[in-house]
Write a protein that holds these residues in place. Sequence first.
Motif, PDB file in Angstrom:
ATOM      1  N   ASN A  40       0.976  -0.991  -0.003  1.00 57.54           N
ATOM      2  CA  ASN A  40      -0.018  -0.021   0.135  1.00 57.54           C
ATOM      3  C   ASN A  40       0.928   1.382  -0.079  1.00 57.54           C
ATOM      4  OD1 ASN A  40      -1.801   2.065   0.536  1.00 57.54           O
ATOM      5  ND2 ASN A  40      -2.848   0.903   2.105  1.00 57.54           N
ATOM      6  N   ARG A  41       1.085   1.817  -1.281  1.00 62.88           N
ATOM      7  CA  ARG A  41       2.352   2.928  -1.192  1.00 62.88           C
ATOM      8  C   ARG A  41       1.721   4.287  -0.848  1.00 62.88           C
ATOM      9  NH1 ARG A  41       3.917   6.055  -6.216  1.00 62.88           N
ATOM     10  NH2 ARG A  41       5.986   6.654  -5.823  1.00 62.88           N
ATOM     11  N   ASN A  42       0.443   4.428  -1.238  1.00 68.22           N
ATOM     12  CA  ASN A  42      -0.104   5.711  -0.986  1.00 68.22           C
ATOM     13  C   ASN A  42      -1.411   5.895  -0.113  1.00 68.22           C
ATOM     14  OD1 ASN A  42       1.465   6.895  -3.127  1.00 68.22           O
ATOM     15  ND2 ASN A  42       0.315   6.098  -4.657  1.00 68.22           N
ATOM     16  N   ASN A  43      -1.489   4.857   0.631  1.00 71.81           N
ATOM     17  CA  ASN A  43      -2.567   4.702   1.568  1.00 71.81           C
ATOM     18  C   ASN A  43      -3.971   4.822   0.944  1.00 71.81           C
ATOM     19  OD1 ASN A  43      -0.876   4.612   4.067  1.00 71.81           O
ATOM     20  ND2 ASN A  43      -0.813   6.992   4.015  1.00 71.81           N
ATOM     21  N   SER A  44      -4.028   4.135  -0.123  1.00 71.52           N
ATOM     22  CA  SER A  44      -5.177   3.812  -1.159  1.00 71.52           C
ATOM     23  C   SER A  44      -4.945   2.735  -2.057  1.00 71.52           C
ATOM     24  CB  SER A  44      -5.626   5.479  -1.666  1.00 71.52           C
ATOM     25  OG  SER A  44      -4.602   5.777  -2.568  1.00 71.52           O
TER      26      SER A  44
END
Length: 197
Positions: free
Chosen positions: A59-63
């Motif tokens: 989960n790189r961008n919290n989305s």
Amino acid sequence: MRSIAAAVSFFTLWLISLAICTVAQTAVLDTEGQPLESGVEYYVLPAITDVAGGLTLINRNNSCPLYVGQEPMTRPVVSPGFPVVFKPYANNGETIIRESRDLTVTFQAITTCIQSNAWRVGEEDPETGRRFIVTGGEPDYFAIQSNRGDYNFVWCPTESCPTCDRPRCGSAGILIQNDQAFLALDGPAFPFQFRRV
């Protein structure tokens, strides 16, 4: 009558040439020396031991979407990541995964993202110019190529899109950002091996 015989002859020759091409391509082998099979779960592990764990979802961008990446090196146990399933583009009844043939790669995992876990080419990182491999949406076709006994993933669809303009092909390697290891195209290829679950 003659045109029917010619059509049958052409079709027969086409089937024979297809069979010869399929047999001529080498099977991708797992860590036990057995051919990879479509629909069977495998861990994708680094061919270089003591580097890091297997491939996983990050989960790189919290989305959503989730990114394809590598488990961090933790002692004493290194995580194998999530298993994947391969599905060849040209599924003519054969179950063996062969080198340099278009295929989809899909993680067998349950996530909080309501989307497919199949791999596709994502956005380009503005700093490095490398393209991330992400999940979700329509899957892209990758290929597995042999490299001195190990294997690399490449993106250069040929079977799945023979009439497409030549894409910007690339080998998949590891890109480190913020202490996370992402799978990305357009850099040095990273060697992998496949262990059956």
